[in-house]
Design a protein around this motif. Structure first.
Motif, PDB file in Angstrom:
ATOM      1  N   ARG A 295      -9.677   6.707   0.062  1.00 42.03           N
ATOM      2  CA  ARG A 295      -9.894   8.142  -0.204  1.00 42.03           C
ATOM      3  C   ARG A 295      -9.458   8.499  -1.621  1.00 42.03           C
ATOM      4  O   ARG A 295     -10.139   9.249  -2.317  1.00 42.03           O
ATOM      5  N   ALA A 296      -8.331   7.945  -2.048  1.00 43.67           N
ATOM      6  CA  ALA A 296      -7.846   8.213  -3.400  1.00 43.67           C
ATOM      7  C   ALA A 296      -8.831   7.689  -4.443  1.00 43.67           C
ATOM      8  O   ALA A 296      -9.152   8.383  -5.409  1.00 43.67           O
ATOM      9  N   VAL A 297      -9.327   6.483  -4.228  1.00 44.54           N
ATOM     10  CA  VAL A 297     -10.307   5.911  -5.159  1.00 44.54           C
ATOM     11  C   VAL A 297     -11.575   6.760  -5.185  1.00 44.54           C
ATOM     12  O   VAL A 297     -12.140   7.031  -6.252  1.00 44.54           O
TER      13      VAL A 297
ATOM     14  N   ILE B 154     -14.121  11.566 -12.104  1.00 42.09           N
ATOM     15  CA  ILE B 154     -14.698  10.922 -13.290  1.00 42.09           C
ATOM     16  C   ILE B 154     -16.186  11.238 -13.401  1.00 42.09           C
ATOM     17  O   ILE B 154     -16.689  11.557 -14.483  1.00 42.09           O
ATOM     18  N   ALA B 155     -16.904  11.174 -12.286  1.00 47.19           N
ATOM     19  CA  ALA B 155     -18.343  11.474 -12.313  1.00 47.19           C
ATOM     20  C   ALA B 155     -18.589  12.905 -12.761  1.00 47.19           C
ATOM     21  O   ALA B 155     -19.486  13.164 -13.576  1.00 47.19           O
TER      22      ALA B 155
ATOM     23  N   ASP C  51      -4.577   2.592   8.203  1.00 46.52           N
ATOM     24  CA  ASP C  51      -4.274   3.927   7.677  1.00 46.52           C
ATOM     25  C   ASP C  51      -3.981   3.861   6.179  1.00 46.52           C
ATOM     26  O   ASP C  51      -4.456   4.695   5.402  1.00 46.52           O
ATOM     27  N   GLY C  52      -3.202   2.869   5.769  1.00 47.39           N
ATOM     28  CA  GLY C  52      -2.887   2.706   4.346  1.00 47.39           C
ATOM     29  C   GLY C  52      -4.117   2.394   3.520  1.00 47.39           C
ATOM     30  O   GLY C  52      -4.300   2.926   2.419  1.00 47.39           O
ATOM     31  N   LEU C  53      -4.974   1.524   4.034  1.00 47.85           N
ATOM     32  CA  LEU C  53      -6.213   1.181   3.320  1.00 47.85           C
ATOM     33  C   LEU C  53      -7.135   2.393   3.214  1.00 47.85           C
ATOM     34  O   LEU C  53      -7.746   2.629   2.164  1.00 47.85           O
TER      35      LEU C  53
ATOM     36  N   LEU D 121       0.832  -1.204   0.000  1.00 47.67           N
ATOM     37  CA  LEU D 121       0.000   0.000   0.000  1.00 47.67           C
ATOM     38  C   LEU D 121       0.869   1.258   0.000  1.00 47.67           C
ATOM     39  O   LEU D 121       0.581   2.216  -0.714  1.00 47.67           O
ATOM     40  N   ASP D 122       1.941   1.236   0.783  1.00 48.48           N
ATOM     41  CA  ASP D 122       2.844   2.390   0.835  1.00 48.48           C
ATOM     42  C   ASP D 122       3.494   2.654  -0.515  1.00 48.48           C
ATOM     43  O   ASP D 122       3.781   3.801  -0.858  1.00 48.48           O
ATOM     44  N   ARG D 123       3.740   1.583  -1.283  1.00 50.61           N
ATOM     45  CA  ARG D 123       4.366   1.731  -2.604  1.00 50.61           C
ATOM     46  C   ARG D 123       3.322   1.879  -3.722  1.00 50.61           C
ATOM     47  O   ARG D 123       3.678   1.883  -4.885  1.00 50.61           O
ATOM     48  N   ASN D 124       2.047   1.964  -3.354  1.00 53.69           N
ATOM     49  CA  ASN D 124       0.944   2.023  -4.324  1.00 53.69           C
ATOM     50  C   ASN D 124       0.967   0.832  -5.278  1.00 53.69           C
ATOM     51  O   ASN D 124       0.585   0.939  -6.431  1.00 53.69           O
ATOM     52  N   ASN D 125       1.408  -0.303  -4.790  1.00 54.85           N
ATOM     53  CA  ASN D 125       1.427  -1.537  -5.563  1.00 54.85           C
ATOM     54  C   ASN D 125       0.189  -2.339  -5.171  1.00 54.85           C
ATOM     55  O   ASN D 125       0.218  -3.125  -4.224  1.00 54.85           O
ATOM     56  N   LEU D 126      -0.891  -2.125  -5.899  1.00 58.48           N
ATOM     57  CA  LEU D 126      -2.177  -2.704  -5.516  1.00 58.48           C
ATOM     58  C   LEU D 126      -2.491  -4.002  -6.246  1.00 58.48           C
ATOM     59  O   LEU D 126      -3.572  -4.555  -6.091  1.00 58.48           O
ATOM     60  N   ALA D 127      -1.538  -4.504  -7.023  1.00 58.86           N
ATOM     61  CA  ALA D 127      -1.789  -5.696  -7.834  1.00 58.86           C
ATOM     62  C   ALA D 127      -2.094  -6.928  -6.993  1.00 58.86           C
ATOM     63  O   ALA D 127      -2.860  -7.797  -7.414  1.00 58.86           O
TER      64      ALA D 127
END
Length: 119
Positions: free
Chosen positions: A86-88, A95-96, A79-81, A22-28
């Motif tokens: 929030r970003a999503v 987009i909306a 906290d990371g989640l 999560l810290d590295r934004n690696n969500l794969a």
């Protein structure tokens, strides 16, 4: 009691790995982490159930110490989640708004009127 401590240890490792991703934004691998956490929670529940024969005072003392570190790792993971959610949410709002702006600029109205005239 040892099974409980091992289950907590494995869950801590999984949480630490997920928090790092999560810290590295690696969500794969989030789906894989979810599977590992579900499996870990099942293992933890079974270990707790097996501790029914352990002296309560001993259980509480050892489990409390092990769970304190685990709780801190869970809070960091949370906290990371939350940050990712929030970003999503912000991206979804952008987009909306873009879709609403695009639909309200008259582009589709002109296309609909042209189709009506052709028929």
């Amino acid at each position: 009691m040892e099974a409980l401590l091992r289950a907590i240890e494995r869950l801590e490792r999984t949480i630490t790995l997920e928090t790092g991703a999560l810290d590295r934004n690696n969500l794969a691998a989030l789906h894989e982490f979810n599977h590992m956490k579900s499996h870990g929670l099942l293992e933890l529940k079974r270990a707790i159930d097996a501790c029914q024969t352990v002296d309560r005072a001993t259980f509480e003392e050892e489990a409390k110490a092990a769970l304190a570190g685990f709780r801190a790792k869970l809070e960091r993971n949370l906290d990371g989640l939350r940050m990712q959610l929030r970003a999503v949410s912000e991206i979804a709002s952008i987009i909306a708004r873009a879709i609403e702006d695009h639909e309200s600029d008259g582009t589709y109205t002109a296309i609909r009127e042209a189709k009506v005239e052709i028929q």
